[in-house]
Design an enzyme around this catalytic site. Sequence first.
Site, mmCIF file in Angstrom:
data_model
loop_
_atom_site.group_PDB
_atom_site.id
_atom_site.type_symbol
_atom_site.label_atom_id
_atom_site.label_comp_id
_atom_site.label_asym_id
_atom_site.label_seq_id
_atom_site.Cartn_x
_atom_site.Cartn_y
_atom_site.Cartn_z
ATOM 1 N N HIS A 5 66.617 -31.399 -30.544
ATOM 2 C CA HIS A 5 66.951 -32.519 -29.612
ATOM 3 C C HIS A 5 66.138 -32.954 -28.669
ATOM 4 C CE1 HIS A 5 69.765 -34.524 -26.738
ATOM 5 N NE2 HIS A 5 69.695 -35.328 -27.614
ATOM 6 N N GLU A 25 64.140 -34.501 -33.004
ATOM 7 C CA GLU A 25 64.370 -35.970 -32.570
ATOM 8 C C GLU A 25 63.709 -36.052 -31.364
ATOM 9 O OE1 GLU A 25 67.995 -38.207 -30.414
ATOM 10 O OE2 GLU A 25 66.699 -36.371 -29.665
ATOM 11 N N ASP A 27 62.753 -39.230 -28.630
ATOM 12 C CA ASP A 27 63.394 -40.723 -27.985
ATOM 13 C C ASP A 27 62.050 -41.723 -27.708
ATOM 14 O OD1 ASP A 27 66.191 -39.984 -27.334
ATOM 15 O OD2 ASP A 27 64.922 -38.425 -26.252
ATOM 16 N N HIS A 41 63.428 -40.091 -22.627
ATOM 17 C CA HIS A 41 65.046 -40.202 -22.594
ATOM 18 C C HIS A 41 65.294 -40.694 -21.124
ATOM 19 C CE1 HIS A 41 69.176 -39.478 -22.645
ATOM 20 N NE2 HIS A 41 69.280 -39.141 -23.863
#
EC number: 4.6.1.-
Length: 273
Positions: A5, A25, A27, A41
């Site tokens: 993440h 993942e 952003d 993020h």
Amino acid sequence: WIMGHMVNAIAQIDEFVNLGANSIETDVSFDKNANPEYTYHGIPCDCGRTCTKSEKFNVFLQGLQKATTPGDSKYQEKLVLVVFDLKSSSLYDNQASDAGKKLAKSLLQNYWKNGNNGGRAYIVLSIPNLAHYKLITGFKETLKTEGHPELMEKVGYDFSGNDDIDQVAKAYKKAGVTGHVWQSDGITNCLPRGLDRVRQAVANRDSSNGFINKVYYWTVDKRSTTRGALDAGVDGIMTNYPDVIAVVLSESAYKSKFRIATYEDNPWETFKN
């Protein structure tokens, strides 16, 4: 798929893969003209994480390309899937198509190297708002006009807003999407969330007329939550601690039912027992 993440700095790619992630993942923030600008993020983010790591988007793509190109000194064979968490909520709805077009151009040049031995990972475009479905059509059109429609074979989709599943289906219909669908469900690790909607998504995936191919749950940092998600039948778990998920997957209750996906596993195919 163990999905690392909030991997927003190039150095974090190795860090998360070395902990057991086969997917990350990232952003993506946009400027006011709908150009993908930074892998960023921002505050607030998950409990226990630094929210402000970032790279320029194109620079991150170049690092990612190296990490997913066989033969490169930075190659990480295990990294097979990348979810771009598109922070398109900063845009007006009528900019979604432009965002998709600009994102496609960026990936084409900096990740796929215009179809010339670029990175091999599968890509999921994760969109927070159903009203932004034109991001998908803009992306698709651009790869076609640029002469690389075949790269769409490497691209899948996710609407990440925890919307009603029937509404998600309608958005895909408008976007002309008939496959390559991942469905996320989740909430920040700071808050608890039940598994009801995950179970609905799994039921859709496993029904004869469902539109979902894969289901993932986020953000899972505890062994108990990991077990709950696996018991619900998810295909992927997004986590800040890939090693925690890996430990649970090696428990006797799970090691015969689940394994870590490799490049040979098609992420757009619904898994049939």
